[in-house]
Write a protein that holds these residues in place. Structure first.
Motif, PDB file in Angstrom:
ATOM      1  N   SER A  18       0.825  -1.166   0.010  1.00  0.00           N
ATOM      2  CA  SER A  18       0.009   0.082   0.140  1.00  0.00           C
ATOM      3  C   SER A  18       0.913   1.200   0.051  1.00  0.00           C
ATOM      4  O   SER A  18       2.170   1.234   0.628  1.00  0.00           O
ATOM      5  CB  SER A  18      -0.825  -0.063   1.138  1.00  0.00           C
TER       6      SER A  18
ATOM      7  N   ARG B 118       0.302  -6.563   1.024  1.00  0.00           N
ATOM      8  CA  ARG B 118      -1.082  -5.976   1.233  1.00  0.00           C
ATOM      9  C   ARG B 118      -1.726  -7.253   1.795  1.00  0.00           C
ATOM     10  O   ARG B 118      -1.707  -8.248   1.594  1.00  0.00           O
ATOM     11  CB  ARG B 118      -1.773  -5.513   0.050  1.00  0.00           C
TER      12      ARG B 118
ATOM     13  N   ARG C 164      -5.157  -7.538   1.954  1.00  0.00           N
ATOM     14  CA  ARG C 164      -6.263  -7.720   1.296  1.00  0.00           C
ATOM     15  C   ARG C 164      -6.157  -6.724  -0.060  1.00  0.00           C
ATOM     16  O   ARG C 164      -6.614  -5.485   0.070  1.00  0.00           O
ATOM     17  CB  ARG C 164      -7.439  -7.330   2.010  1.00  0.00           C
TER      18      ARG C 164
ATOM     19  N   ARG D 140      -6.877  -4.715  -3.135  1.00  0.00           N
ATOM     20  CA  ARG D 140      -8.012  -4.548  -3.553  1.00  0.00           C
ATOM     21  C   ARG D 140      -8.160  -2.915  -4.192  1.00  0.00           C
ATOM     22  O   ARG D 140      -7.418  -2.168  -3.812  1.00  0.00           O
ATOM     23  CB  ARG D 140      -9.622  -4.742  -2.813  1.00  0.00           C
ATOM     24  N   LEU D 141      -8.864  -2.690  -5.221  1.00  0.00           N
ATOM     25  CA  LEU D 141      -9.341  -1.387  -5.580  1.00  0.00           C
ATOM     26  C   LEU D 141     -10.485  -0.807  -5.027  1.00  0.00           C
ATOM     27  O   LEU D 141     -11.292  -1.598  -4.878  1.00  0.00           O
ATOM     28  CB  LEU D 141      -9.306  -1.282  -7.346  1.00  0.00           C
ATOM     29  N   THR D 142     -10.505   0.416  -4.890  1.00  0.00           N
ATOM     30  CA  THR D 142     -11.705   1.048  -4.183  1.00  0.00           C
ATOM     31  C   THR D 142     -12.088   2.131  -4.940  1.00  0.00           C
ATOM     32  O   THR D 142     -11.436   2.836  -5.927  1.00  0.00           O
ATOM     33  CB  THR D 142     -11.540   1.379  -2.755  1.00  0.00           C
ATOM     34  N   ILE D 143     -13.534   2.256  -5.094  1.00  0.00           N
ATOM     35  CA  ILE D 143     -14.024   3.446  -5.762  1.00  0.00           C
ATOM     36  C   ILE D 143     -15.387   3.783  -4.742  1.00  0.00           C
ATOM     37  O   ILE D 143     -16.033   2.846  -4.541  1.00  0.00           O
ATOM     38  CB  ILE D 143     -14.592   3.261  -7.249  1.00  0.00           C
ATOM     39  N   THR D 144     -15.538   5.052  -4.988  1.00  0.00           N
ATOM     40  CA  THR D 144     -16.885   5.482  -4.281  1.00  0.00           C
ATOM     41  C   THR D 144     -17.997   5.858  -5.466  1.00  0.00           C
ATOM     42  O   THR D 144     -17.708   6.416  -6.281  1.00  0.00           O
ATOM     43  CB  THR D 144     -16.842   6.686  -3.333  1.00  0.00           C
TER      44      THR D 144
ATOM     45  N   ARG E  58     -21.524  -4.641 -10.107  1.00  0.00           N
ATOM     46  CA  ARG E  58     -20.289  -4.803  -9.306  1.00  0.00           C
ATOM     47  C   ARG E  58     -19.497  -5.836 -10.052  1.00  0.00           C
ATOM     48  O   ARG E  58     -18.219  -5.760 -10.596  1.00  0.00           O
ATOM     49  CB  ARG E  58     -20.237  -5.154  -8.044  1.00  0.00           C
TER      50      ARG E  58
ATOM     51  N   SER F  43     -15.991  -5.185 -12.342  1.00  0.00           N
ATOM     52  CA  SER F  43     -14.867  -5.935 -12.154  1.00  0.00           C
ATOM     53  C   SER F  43     -14.379  -6.452 -13.533  1.00  0.00           C
ATOM     54  O   SER F  43     -13.035  -6.589 -13.788  1.00  0.00           O
ATOM     55  CB  SER F  43     -15.008  -7.213 -11.116  1.00  0.00           C
TER      56      SER F  43
END
Length: 109
Positions: free
Chosen positions: A41, A58, A60, A62-66, A90, A94
């Protein structure tokens, strides 16, 4: 209460202080790219540079988006789905992200 839960990690998290630094885009990019190359990270990369303890990989990845409701509506329209069917949206997002990554990695070589 013999089986009292251990709250020590939660207490430590509450006591932690988050710091933000205003650095140039180039410096921020250098940290993000270096972290990605090392499968870390960005915050762990900063900790590594500062010689503080950090996680080697890392926990976990993962990619994040709001996403706002409007975003789900746009994505649903794009995929021909019901905006309320967020699990399928979702899944489709992905799949699109995986296609992008595969194409990007192929082009970069």
């Amino acid at each position: 209460m013999a089986n009292k839960p251990d709250w020590s990690k939660e207490e430590q998290a509450v006591q932690a202080v988050q710091m933000a630094f205003d650095l140039s885009n180039d410096i921020q990019r250098a940290f993000r790219v270096s972290a990605a190359i090392q499968n870390m990270s960005t915050s762990d990369m900063v900790r590594k540079v500062l010689e503080l303890p950090y996680q080697k990989t890392r926990a976990r990845p993962r990619l994040t988006i709001t996403l706002k409701d409007e975003d789900f509506e746009l994505l649903a329209r794009k995929y021909g789905l019901d905006p309320q069917d967020r699990a399928i949206i979702r899944q489709r997002v992905s799949e699109d992200l995986q296609v992008f990554a595969r194409n990007y990695l192929t082009e970069s070589e």
